[in-house]
Write a protein that holds these residues in place. Structure first.
Motif, PDB file in Angstrom:
ATOM      1  N   GLY A   1       0.830  -1.191   0.000  1.00 33.87           N
ATOM      2  CA  GLY A   1       0.000   0.000   0.000  1.00 33.87           C
ATOM      3  C   GLY A   1       0.864   1.240   0.000  1.00 33.87           C
ATOM      4  N   ALA A   2       0.214   2.390   0.037  1.00 30.96           N
ATOM      5  CA  ALA A   2       0.939   3.655  -0.007  1.00 30.96           C
ATOM      6  C   ALA A   2       1.881   3.797   1.190  1.00 30.96           C
ATOM      7  CB  ALA A   2      -0.061   4.809  -0.039  1.00 30.96           C
ATOM      8  N   GLN A   3       1.375   3.486   2.370  1.00 30.04           N
ATOM      9  CA  GLN A   3       2.183   3.606   3.581  1.00 30.04           C
ATOM     10  C   GLN A   3       3.382   2.671   3.537  1.00 30.04           C
ATOM     11  OE1 GLN A   3       0.582   1.903   7.211  1.00 30.04           O
ATOM     12  NE2 GLN A   3       0.974   3.814   8.301  1.00 30.04           N
ATOM     13  N   ASN A   4       3.137   1.439   3.123  1.00 28.69           N
ATOM     14  CA  ASN A   4       4.221   0.457   3.061  1.00 28.69           C
ATOM     15  C   ASN A   4       5.282   0.852   2.037  1.00 28.69           C
ATOM     16  OD1 ASN A   4       2.611  -0.892   4.848  1.00 28.69           O
ATOM     17  ND2 ASN A   4       1.992  -2.510   3.440  1.00 28.69           N
ATOM     18  N   ALA A   5       4.834   1.380   0.902  1.00 30.78           N
ATOM     19  CA  ALA A   5       5.781   1.810  -0.131  1.00 30.78           C
ATOM     20  C   ALA A   5       6.659   2.948   0.378  1.00 30.78           C
ATOM     21  CB  ALA A   5       5.024   2.244  -1.384  1.00 30.78           C
ATOM     22  N   PHE A   6       6.070   3.847   1.150  1.00 31.09           N
ATOM     23  CA  PHE A   6       6.837   4.972   1.689  1.00 31.09           C
ATOM     24  C   PHE A   6       7.858   4.481   2.717  1.00 31.09           C
ATOM     25  CE2 PHE A   6       7.258   8.538   4.773  1.00 31.09           C
ATOM     26  CZ  PHE A   6       7.935   9.412   3.931  1.00 31.09           C
ATOM     27  N   VAL A   7       7.444   3.569   3.580  1.00 27.51           N
ATOM     28  CA  VAL A   7       8.365   3.011   4.582  1.00 27.51           C
ATOM     29  C   VAL A   7       9.501   2.266   3.891  1.00 27.51           C
ATOM     30  CG1 VAL A   7       8.604   1.352   6.483  1.00 27.51           C
ATOM     31  CG2 VAL A   7       6.604   2.852   6.383  1.00 27.51           C
ATOM     32  N   LEU A   8       9.167   1.528   2.835  1.00 27.47           N
ATOM     33  CA  LEU A   8      10.186   0.801   2.080  1.00 27.47           C
ATOM     34  C   LEU A   8      11.209   1.760   1.477  1.00 27.47           C
ATOM     35  CD1 LEU A   8      11.268  -1.801   0.755  1.00 27.47           C
ATOM     36  CD2 LEU A   8       9.685  -1.381  -1.140  1.00 27.47           C
TER      37      LEU A   8
ATOM     38  N   LEU B   1      -4.760   9.738   6.494  1.00 30.83           N
ATOM     39  CA  LEU B   1      -5.601  10.150   5.373  1.00 30.83           C
ATOM     40  C   LEU B   1      -6.042   8.960   4.522  1.00 30.83           C
ATOM     41  CD1 LEU B   1      -3.921  13.445   4.079  1.00 30.83           C
ATOM     42  CD2 LEU B   1      -6.017  13.187   5.427  1.00 30.83           C
ATOM     43  N   ASN B   2      -5.697   7.763   4.972  1.00 28.47           N
ATOM     44  CA  ASN B   2      -6.074   6.557   4.244  1.00 28.47           C
ATOM     45  C   ASN B   2      -7.366   5.988   4.839  1.00 28.47           C
ATOM     46  OD1 ASN B   2      -6.307   4.144   2.910  1.00 28.47           O
ATOM     47  ND2 ASN B   2      -4.530   3.191   3.877  1.00 28.47           N
ATOM     48  N   PRO B   3      -8.490   6.122   4.136  1.00 28.37           N
ATOM     49  CA  PRO B   3      -9.758   5.643   4.696  1.00 28.37           C
ATOM     50  C   PRO B   3      -9.780   4.143   4.946  1.00 28.37           C
ATOM     51  CG  PRO B   3     -10.010   6.216   2.384  1.00 28.37           C
ATOM     52  CD  PRO B   3      -8.666   6.715   2.799  1.00 28.37           C
ATOM     53  N   HIS B   4      -8.956   3.387   4.192  1.00 22.71           N
ATOM     54  CA  HIS B   4      -8.961   1.935   4.363  1.00 22.71           C
ATOM     55  C   HIS B   4      -8.355   1.510   5.694  1.00 22.71           C
ATOM     56  CE1 HIS B   4     -10.514   0.951   0.418  1.00 22.71           C
ATOM     57  NE2 HIS B   4      -9.674   1.812  -0.122  1.00 22.71           N
ATOM     58  N   VAL B   5      -7.498   2.370   6.275  1.00 22.51           N
ATOM     59  CA  VAL B   5      -6.905   2.013   7.553  1.00 22.51           C
ATOM     60  C   VAL B   5      -7.981   1.976   8.635  1.00 22.51           C
ATOM     61  CG1 VAL B   5      -6.339   4.337   8.412  1.00 22.51           C
ATOM     62  CG2 VAL B   5      -4.915   2.412   9.055  1.00 22.51           C
ATOM     63  N   TYR B   6      -8.998   2.813   8.476  1.00 22.67           N
ATOM     64  CA  TYR B   6     -10.092   2.821   9.449  1.00 22.67           C
ATOM     65  C   TYR B   6     -10.972   1.584   9.281  1.00 22.67           C
ATOM     66  CZ  TYR B   6      -8.570   7.601  10.072  1.00 22.67           C
ATOM     67  OH  TYR B   6      -7.798   8.714  10.329  1.00 22.67           O
ATOM     68  N   LEU B   7     -11.130   1.165   8.029  1.00 27.15           N
ATOM     69  CA  LEU B   7     -11.899  -0.058   7.775  1.00 27.15           C
ATOM     70  C   LEU B   7     -11.177  -1.259   8.377  1.00 27.15           C
ATOM     71  CD1 LEU B   7     -14.160  -1.655   6.358  1.00 27.15           C
ATOM     72  CD2 LEU B   7     -12.733  -1.691   4.308  1.00 27.15           C
ATOM     73  N   ASP B   8      -9.856  -1.313   8.173  1.00 31.72           N
ATOM     74  CA  ASP B   8      -9.078  -2.448   8.670  1.00 31.72           C
ATOM     75  C   ASP B   8      -9.024  -2.496  10.187  1.00 31.72           C
ATOM     76  OD1 ASP B   8      -8.604  -3.193   6.088  1.00 31.72           O
ATOM     77  OD2 ASP B   8      -6.581  -2.371   5.993  1.00 31.72           O
ATOM     78  N   THR B   9      -8.774  -1.351  10.810  1.00 36.29           N
ATOM     79  CA  THR B   9      -8.552  -1.337  12.260  1.00 36.29           C
ATOM     80  C   THR B   9      -9.845  -1.191  13.060  1.00 36.29           C
ATOM     81  OG1 THR B   9      -8.091   1.038  12.131  1.00 36.29           O
ATOM     82  CG2 THR B   9      -6.215  -0.461  12.062  1.00 36.29           C
ATOM     83  N   LEU B  10     -10.587  -0.127  12.788  1.00 33.99           N
ATOM     84  CA  LEU B  10     -11.809   0.118  13.560  1.00 33.99           C
ATOM     85  C   LEU B  10     -12.893  -0.904  13.258  1.00 33.99           C
ATOM     86  CD1 LEU B  10     -12.125   4.012  13.394  1.00 33.99           C
ATOM     87  CD2 LEU B  10     -11.213   2.622  15.245  1.00 33.99           C
ATOM     88  N   ALA B  11     -13.061  -1.220  11.974  1.00 33.15           N
ATOM     89  CA  ALA B  11     -14.163  -2.104  11.588  1.00 33.15           C
ATOM     90  C   ALA B  11     -13.789  -3.588  11.635  1.00 33.15           C
ATOM     91  CB  ALA B  11     -14.655  -1.720  10.198  1.00 33.15           C
ATOM     92  N   LEU B  12     -12.824  -4.003  10.806  1.00 33.84           N
ATOM     93  CA  LEU B  12     -12.524  -5.428  10.690  1.00 33.84           C
ATOM     94  C   LEU B  12     -11.909  -6.020  11.965  1.00 33.84           C
ATOM     95  CD1 LEU B  12     -11.216  -5.586   7.016  1.00 33.84           C
ATOM     96  CD2 LEU B  12     -13.490  -6.096   7.902  1.00 33.84           C
ATOM     97  N   ILE B  13     -10.830  -5.404  12.432  1.00 33.05           N
ATOM     98  CA  ILE B  13     -10.194  -5.923  13.653  1.00 33.05           C
ATOM     99  C   ILE B  13     -11.151  -5.797  14.831  1.00 33.05           C
ATOM    100  CG2 ILE B  13      -8.350  -5.509  15.335  1.00 33.05           C
ATOM    101  CD1 ILE B  13      -6.483  -4.899  13.067  1.00 33.05           C
ATOM    102  N   GLY B  14     -11.888  -4.693  14.873  1.00 30.10           N
ATOM    103  CA  GLY B  14     -12.863  -4.518  15.934  1.00 30.10           C
ATOM    104  C   GLY B  14     -13.958  -5.563  15.874  1.00 30.10           C
ATOM    105  N   ALA B  15     -14.405  -5.908  14.655  1.00 34.09           N
ATOM    106  CA  ALA B  15     -15.473  -6.896  14.491  1.00 34.09           C
ATOM    107  C   ALA B  15     -15.020  -8.277  14.947  1.00 34.09           C
ATOM    108  CB  ALA B  15     -15.927  -6.930  13.037  1.00 34.09           C
ATOM    109  N   VAL B  16     -13.795  -8.651  14.582  1.00 28.50           N
ATOM    110  CA  VAL B  16     -13.282  -9.973  14.976  1.00 28.50           C
ATOM    111  C   VAL B  16     -13.142 -10.064  16.494  1.00 28.50           C
ATOM    112  CG1 VAL B  16     -11.324 -11.564  14.790  1.00 28.50           C
ATOM    113  CG2 VAL B  16     -12.078 -10.290  12.781  1.00 28.50           C
ATOM    114  N   SER B  17     -12.838  -8.945  17.124  1.00 25.83           N
ATOM    115  CA  SER B  17     -12.651  -8.962  18.586  1.00 25.83           C
ATOM    116  C   SER B  17     -13.940  -9.256  19.328  1.00 25.83           C
ATOM    117  CB  SER B  17     -12.088  -7.613  19.055  1.00 25.83           C
ATOM    118  OG  SER B  17     -13.064  -6.588  18.966  1.00 25.83           O
TER     119      SER B  17
END
Length: 203
Positions: free
Chosen positions: A20-27, A120-136
């Motif tokens: 993703g964008a964040q990973n590419a920047f860190v790389l 500013l990445n809306p998908h990070v909120y889906l992954d963390t707040l929604a998906l990880i939160g849902a599995v918990s």
């Protein structure tokens, strides 16, 4: 307890593994070998805050602010387009003297860019707040839910620091301007592809 922690680790790692964008920047920053620790710490800590919020049950916040996803998506797409353009421009100019010397923007500029890629990445909120939160939610006991969240947070720290410091293994292949030009073109393509996907989500 161990099972919940392992589930959290695997879930968190799987969600951030994709390029993703964040990973590419860190790389890229890892290849430059500058501000790597601070950037990795910023990204991992940001994820930790979002994961904690998701596990704590704050994923429903967006329901009270229906315009928030639209604002974040638009802002994220604009930022990705701009950063992608910067990478294409760098590849076009081909002036990599500073890059080959391992020099990069200041620490403040690097962290500001890293924060933008994260928040500013809306998908990070889906992954963390929604998906990880849902599995918990499968863990009714607070201790197990905490262990699950800790596993997901640990995965984030392991991933970003491995990516940042593991990038130096590729350094021997990036000793020429030609190699860096192709890397920047690749990063630019990734940025614009992600921006296009965000724009598509608006319609």
């Amino acid at each position: 307890m161990i099972g919940a922690t392992a589930t959290g680790f695997v879930t968190g790692f799987a969600l951030i593994l994709a390029i993703g964008a964040q990973n590419a920047f860190v790389l890229r920053q890892g290849l430059l070998r500058t501000h790597v620790f601070s950037l990795c710490l910023l990204c991992a800590t940001s994820d930790a805050l979002l994961i904690t919020a998701g596990v704590a049950g704050f994923g429903a916040v967006a329901e009270h602010y229906p315009s928030l996803p639209l604002i974040m998506t638009g802002g994220g797409a604009a930022f990705l387009l701009a950063y992608g353009l910067l990478r294409f421009r760098a590849a076009w100019r081909g002036d990599y003297a500073m890059t080959l010397e391992g020099r990069s923007p200041s620490l403040a500029a690097t962290l500001a860019t890293g924060a933008a890629f994260t928040w500013l990445n809306p998908h990070v909120y889906l992954d963390t707040l929604a998906l990880i939160g849902a599995v918990s939610l499968q863990y009714e006991e607070a201790a197990l839910r905490t262990a699950y969240g800790a596993g997901a947070v640990t995965a984030s720290f392991v991933f970003f620091f491995s990516l940042g410091y593991g990038a130096r293994l590729l350094a021997p292949f990036l000793k020429s301007e030609r190699a860096w030009r192709w890397l920047d073109i690749g990063i630019g393509v990734v940025m614009w592809a992600l921006a296009a996907r965000l724009v598509a989500d608006l319609f």
